[in-house]
Design a protein around this motif. Structure first.
Motif, PDB file in Angstrom:
ATOM      1  N   LEU A 869       0.840  -1.196   0.000  1.00 55.43           N
ATOM      2  CA  LEU A 869       0.000   0.000   0.000  1.00 55.43           C
ATOM      3  C   LEU A 869       0.871   1.240   0.000  1.00 55.43           C
ATOM      4  O   LEU A 869       1.889   1.303   0.707  1.00 55.43           O
ATOM      5  CB  LEU A 869      -0.917   0.003   1.222  1.00 55.43           C
ATOM      6  CG  LEU A 869      -1.956  -1.115   1.294  1.00 55.43           C
ATOM      7  CD1 LEU A 869      -2.631  -1.118   2.653  1.00 55.43           C
ATOM      8  CD2 LEU A 869      -2.995  -0.953   0.189  1.00 55.43           C
ATOM      9  N   ASN A 994      -5.166  -4.710   6.594  1.00 48.38           N
ATOM     10  CA  ASN A 994      -5.114  -4.440   5.156  1.00 48.38           C
ATOM     11  C   ASN A 994      -5.068  -5.718   4.326  1.00 48.38           C
ATOM     12  O   ASN A 994      -5.370  -5.707   3.136  1.00 48.38           O
ATOM     13  CB  ASN A 994      -3.892  -3.587   4.834  1.00 48.38           C
ATOM     14  CG  ASN A 994      -2.596  -4.229   5.294  1.00 48.38           C
ATOM     15  OD1 ASN A 994      -2.396  -4.415   6.495  1.00 48.38           O
ATOM     16  ND2 ASN A 994      -1.710  -4.583   4.364  1.00 48.38           N
ATOM     17  N   GLU A 999      -8.825  -1.873  -0.400  1.00 50.14           N
ATOM     18  CA  GLU A 999      -8.227  -0.548  -0.229  1.00 50.14           C
ATOM     19  C   GLU A 999      -9.309   0.495   0.025  1.00 50.14           C
ATOM     20  O   GLU A 999      -9.125   1.408   0.841  1.00 50.14           O
ATOM     21  CB  GLU A 999      -7.411  -0.193  -1.466  1.00 50.14           C
ATOM     22  CG  GLU A 999      -6.502   1.003  -1.271  1.00 50.14           C
ATOM     23  CD  GLU A 999      -5.529   1.158  -2.425  1.00 50.14           C
ATOM     24  OE1 GLU A 999      -4.680   0.262  -2.591  1.00 50.14           O
ATOM     25  OE2 GLU A 999      -5.619   2.170  -3.153  1.00 50.14           O
TER      26      GLU A 999
END
Length: 1022
Positions: A869, A994, A999
């Motif tokens: 990310l 995550n 996302e």
């Protein structure tokens, strides 16, 4: 930019920063920048810093220095030349922040200077660099001495020739725990009495000399936070060479810094357990207990005690206990740091003589406007600087020789707490009423110059001036008399200095004690305690009936270590003047009598006779530790008009008193005819000593006869648990099912399984009871981790007789314990867990203490989100807070509270939007183990019977510890039953959400967390 590593190098800021600082200091530039329209990346630039600031009227703020000339300033001092000395923390907790590149040569002590007086630093030099100053939390510059506070040591550097290169480095103190930790030792302050003051947080634990030997205070006590004399964080005073050390107060959590005013008054802030909105400002009533832990047992404030406060901030500090000093202010949420008493003349008059404080949790620098109220104080708050930039983290405030105020800014997405989002940025601001910066110069070689410097608010100027005038002896008298004639803080400082002259000590003490201004009279008591101990009784007699309650407060405290008949008479005189509306007065009397309670109380009782049962007398009986107060306390409880609040408070007072017949006196209350007899019975059985009850059949029967009358109360459960009454399981289960107090129900369910009540639970869950009630009972079971509970839940899960919502709740409850996680993981591996419950199970297993379970759990879910990310890109995105709240309820509410929603296990998140920036929120979700909040470090406890418990330790006593487990349950564990205790390497928080969230969901969750902000809710408790 690579941080510079040379030992002594001079830089030009203009070369490093170009025009950045000049632009940022321009009022025109500030007016043209709309901070709210900047991107997250643009907001971090120094040239935009001032556009985020709201500054109080009459003040001018400028940016004095910023990265790359410095980084991560943790504390600051300003020398007599007006140069800014900085402790950097670029190596802050490197083991918790593996994704950041650190300087292997260690942190730096910097000196910044503005040579052209335009208000911007243009040179910087490294005074010292080394790993032994990594993450230092304090610096004091006093002439040629530079004192660095960096757990486990306090280091003293000496620069005799003033070339800014240390000639020597010595260890003053060692053995202070809290290495590379926010809760270790903090900065030193030079006081007006020529002594040094400092403090450490609750991870400091002890104080050793440079050779590692235990240090005793001036009263012969080892300075160690083991409960024998002191607990948790402490505040200290000592001579310049480290001798004659005193513990001035204890039982703090983490006071960042001390402030001393010219009259000898002491002030500091203190940080609460994260998320409990109990941050506070204290006036330090010397020798006081400040209530972070139970002073008797060391138990955490969350552990049930008689008559605790309903309001969490008050419960947090044990404010209802006799022997806890009141707080000046409860400042709600926050992360309090540096504090000073502003005693200069440049800032507007309303700030002069007032507290100024850095509060990075709310991105603000405040002034607390203190006023006297009875024996204590009250205050209002005014912001000096408030920033819209949630990376503005002011951590220290310091006065320069010209009277301006400098502010150091850690500048980060968070406020420490074991995590650094950034180690390259940092700022220094100057707050003044004038443009430019021309430090005032002083001549320390002349009496006139030193007399002028003695009035300065700058510590180094004051220190060097004090040294010169003290060395002059009698020759300093004309200067001191001139300052005394002018009054104010200059007079206070002159009185201290004059009294240090042995030939003038008596003159100056009597001058202070007979002054028409009460501030000088109370200062006179402090002077007499320090410099005329042998004549202290005579001096206290002068002020024993003083018109000022402030003076009488100091007189009461001064009696603490005397223990003579005369001292007892003086204490009785002071007690007769106590105002029942003044808790400060009561605690001062308590502090004064605690070492000789029987002697002092007897003197008062002799004067009072039988006419003591007014409100004043009741309070003195409640607070004083004398044995004779036990039967009097019982008489107070017998009063038919007693309120429920007073009754709870009186019974709590029994815990603090000893009497050979205390249990007999308590037991006799059970047979009283009283309108509130049920309450009396409940409190009595909760207070009785278990041996007293169990060793007498008569006493046992008496208690058992009372139990049905108080069933369902906290005291009833305490008694059942104490006495091991397993025949009460049906009643315990009724409390679990139908109780009104969720915390009490969670305590009850732990006892229920300990007392073999698991069959009751199983039968109930399989019954036709309403689904909502079963769901609630399963929720109460969260955190119960005994083998019987786990076997019961697994059996129900495998039988698949409950509907989906109930079965899902069973999975959640299993996932809250180590043993339950093991069972869930085995079911997943064997393919026996229904698909409908895999997501719930995996989310729980991702925070397992077992690395195999934690790392492999996500593989049982398909379509997991990417681990790669770009946080910088994420912070620029906006999400859907409404959807984020739904995600919070799914992923977070089983361990955290936000407002009224959730479970109190991990830190409360009600104000997380103030404390953490977006970037920090993302990094804490993605890398939770990098920033574990202090006090929430996980442990695995393995028992002799094979049971394993996971959680964090609330408290540890001599023979037991209390563990808080996921789901919010608390368990008392006997140390003798533990075979292994292991610290978890990972956070108790779910690791890597995550990996299982998209996302978009992650962005929505952070958007919602950013809305969780509590308005500044400073509460005056007086």
């Amino acid at each position: 930019m690579q941080l510079l590593k040379s030992f002594k190098v001079i830089f030009t800021v203009g070369v490093l920063l170009g025009i950045g600082i000049q632009i940022s200091c321009s009022e025109k530039a500030t007016r043209t920048i709309d901070y709210t329209m900047l991107s997250e990346k643009e907001k971090r630039k120094p040239e935009n810093a001032l556009s985020s600031m709201e500054v109080a009227d009459g003040l001018k703020l400028s940016l004095f220095a910023s990265e790359p000339i410095l980084a991560n300033p943790t504390n600051m001092a300003i020398d007599s030349k007006g140069r800014i000395w900085i402790c950097e923390g670029t190596n802050y907790r490197d083991f918790s922040n593996p994704d950041i590149s650190y300087d292997n040569e260690g942190d730096r002590i910097l000196i910044l200077e503005d040579t052209d007086h335009d208000g911007v630093a243009d040179t910087s030099k490294v005074f010292y660099q080394g790993k032994d100053v990594n993450s230092a939390l304090g610096i004091a510059v006093l002439g040629s001495k530079i004192i660095i506070s960096v757990s486990p040591n306090v280091l003293v550097f000496t620069d005799e020739n003033g070339d800014d290169v240390p000639d020597s480095k010595e260890i003053l103190f060692s053995g202070i725990e809290g290495v590379d930790h926010d809760h270790g030792v903090h900065a030193f302050v030079f006081g007006p009495d020529s002594r040094l003051y400092f403090n450490y947080g609750n991870n400091g634990k002890q104080l050793l000399d440079k050779d590692g030997n235990a240090i005793k205070d001036i009263h012969g006590n080892n300075i160690i936070a083991d409960g024998s004399n002191y607990r948790e964080g402490m505040a200290f005073r000592m001579e310049m060479d480290g001798s004659n050390i005193e513990v001035l107060g204890h039982n703090f959590r983490n006071p960042y810094e001390l402030a001393v005013d010219s009259y000898g008054g002491l002030w500091q802030s203190d940080n609460d357990d994260d998320g409990n909105r109990g941050t506070r400002i204290n006036y330090l009533m010397e020798y006081g207990n400040y209530g972070y832990k139970d002073v008797l047992t060391g138990k955490n404030w969350r552990e049930r005690r008689t008559g605790w406060e309903d309001e969490i901030p008050k419960r947090h500090w044990h404010l209802n206990d006799p022997g806890t000093v009141p707080n000046l202010l409860q400042t709600g949420s926050g992360s309090p740091c540096g504090i000073t008493v502003y005693e200069d003349e440049l800032l507007p008059e309303k700030y002069q003589g007032q507290l100024i404080h850095a509060e990075p949790g709310h991105n603000v620098v405040r002034s607390y406007m203190v006023e006297e109220k009875g024996s204590g104080y009250t205050a209002i708050v005014e912001n000096l600087i408030k920033s819209k930039d949630d990376w503005f983290r002011p951590d220290d405030v310091t006065v320069a020789p010209d009277g301006s105020l400098f502010i150091s800014d850690w500048y980060d997405g968070g406020v420490g707490g074991h995590k650094a989002e950034d180690i390259r940025q940092g700022r220094i601001y100057r707050l003044s009423t004038k443009e430019g910066y021309t430090p005032k110069t002083f001549d320390f070689n002349s009496g006139a110059g030193a007399a002028e410097g003695l009035l300065s608010g700058n510590m180094d100027v004051f220190y060097q001036s004090w040294q010169k005038l003290n060395a002059m002896g009698d020759a300093a008298e004309p200067y001191l008399k001139e300052m005394i004639a002018k009054g104010g803080t200059g007079k206070a400082r002159a009185l201290w200095l004059g009294a240090k002259n042995p030939s003038k000590t008596k003159t100056y003490i009597e001058m202070a004690l007979t002054d028409t201004n009460a501030k000088f009279r109370l200062q006179g008591i402090r002077m007499a305690r320090y410099l005329a101990k042998n004549e202290l009784e005579r001096y206290l007699e002068i002020v024993a009936t003083d018109s000022s309650p402030q003076v009488r407060r100091e007189a009461a405290i001064a009696l603490r270590y005397l223990g003579t008949k005369k001292a007892a008479e003086l204490w009785a005189t002071l007690a007769e003047q106590h105002d029942p509306a003044d808790r400060w007065s009561l605690e001062a009397l308590g502090i004064g009598s605690d070492k000789f309670p029987n002697l002092y109380f007897s003197a008062w009782k002799e004067n009072t006779g039988n006419d003591w049962m007014d409100e004043k007398g009741k309070q003195i009986v409640w607070r004083t530790r004398a044995s004779a107060t036990i039967p009097l306390l019982a008489e107070m409880i017998k009063d038919d008009a007693i309120s429920e609040e007073d009754m709870a408070s009186y019974f709590r007072a029994f815990d603090f008193k000893d009497h050979p017949k205390k249990d007999e006196i308590l037991l006799a209350l059970l047979s009283e005819e009283h309108p509130k007899i049920k309450s009396i019975q409940a409190y009595v059985v909760g207070q009785l000593n278990e041996d007293f009850v169990n060793n007498s059949r008569k006493h046992t029967l008496t208690v058992k006869n009372v139990l049905p009358k108080i069933e369902g109360t906290a005291e009833w459960l305490m008694a059942v648990k104490k006495l091991g009454l397993k025949n009460q399981t049906n009643n315990i289960f009724e409390l679990v099912r139908k109780g009104n107090d969720e915390a009490l129900r969670k305590e009850a369910v732990v006892v229920l399984f300990d007392f073999d009540g698991d069959q009751l639970v199983e039968d109930y869950l399989k019954s036709d009871a309403p689904e909502a009630e079963k769901m609630e009972v399963l929720g109460i079971m969260s955190g119960v981790s005994g083998q019987k509970a786990i076997a019961l839940l697994k059996g129900i899960l495998m039988e698949d007789t409950l509907n989906y919502p109930l079965t899902r709740r069973v999975v959640e409850v299993l996932g809250n314990s180590g043993g339950g996680q093991k069972e869930l993981y085995e079911l997943l591996e064997a393919g026996k867990l229904p698909d409908a419950h895999k997501t719930t199970a995996v989310l729980k297993l991702m925070n397992s203490w077992n690395s195999e379970i934690r790392e492999n759990a996500p593989k049982f879910l398909e379509g997991s989100a990417s681990e790669d990310l770009d946080v910088d890109a994420l912070v620029e995105r906006s999400g859907d807070a409404v959807h984020g709240k739904e995600l919070y309820n799914t992923y977070c509410s089983s361990c955290h509270i936000a407002g009224p929603t959730g479970v109190e296990f991990g830190p409360a998140l009600s104000d997380i939007g103030n404390k953490l920036s977006k970037q920090f929120l993302y990094s804490n979700i993605i890398y939770p183990s990098a920033g574990i909040s202090f006090g929430y470090e996980g442990y695995t406890i393995k028992m002799r019977d094979g049971t394993t418990y996971n959680g964090y330790i609330l408290s540890r006593a001599e023979d037991e510890l209390v563990l808080k487990m996921m789901g919010g349950a608390q368990r008392e564990i006997e140390l003798a039953d533990i075979v292994a205790q292991e610290a978890m390497e990972k956070s108790l928080m779910t690791e890597g959400l995550n990996k299982v969230m998209s996302e978009e969901d992650l962005v929505d969750l952070v958007e919602y967390l950013g809305t969780l902000k509590v308005e500044e809710d400073v509460v005056d408790l007086n």
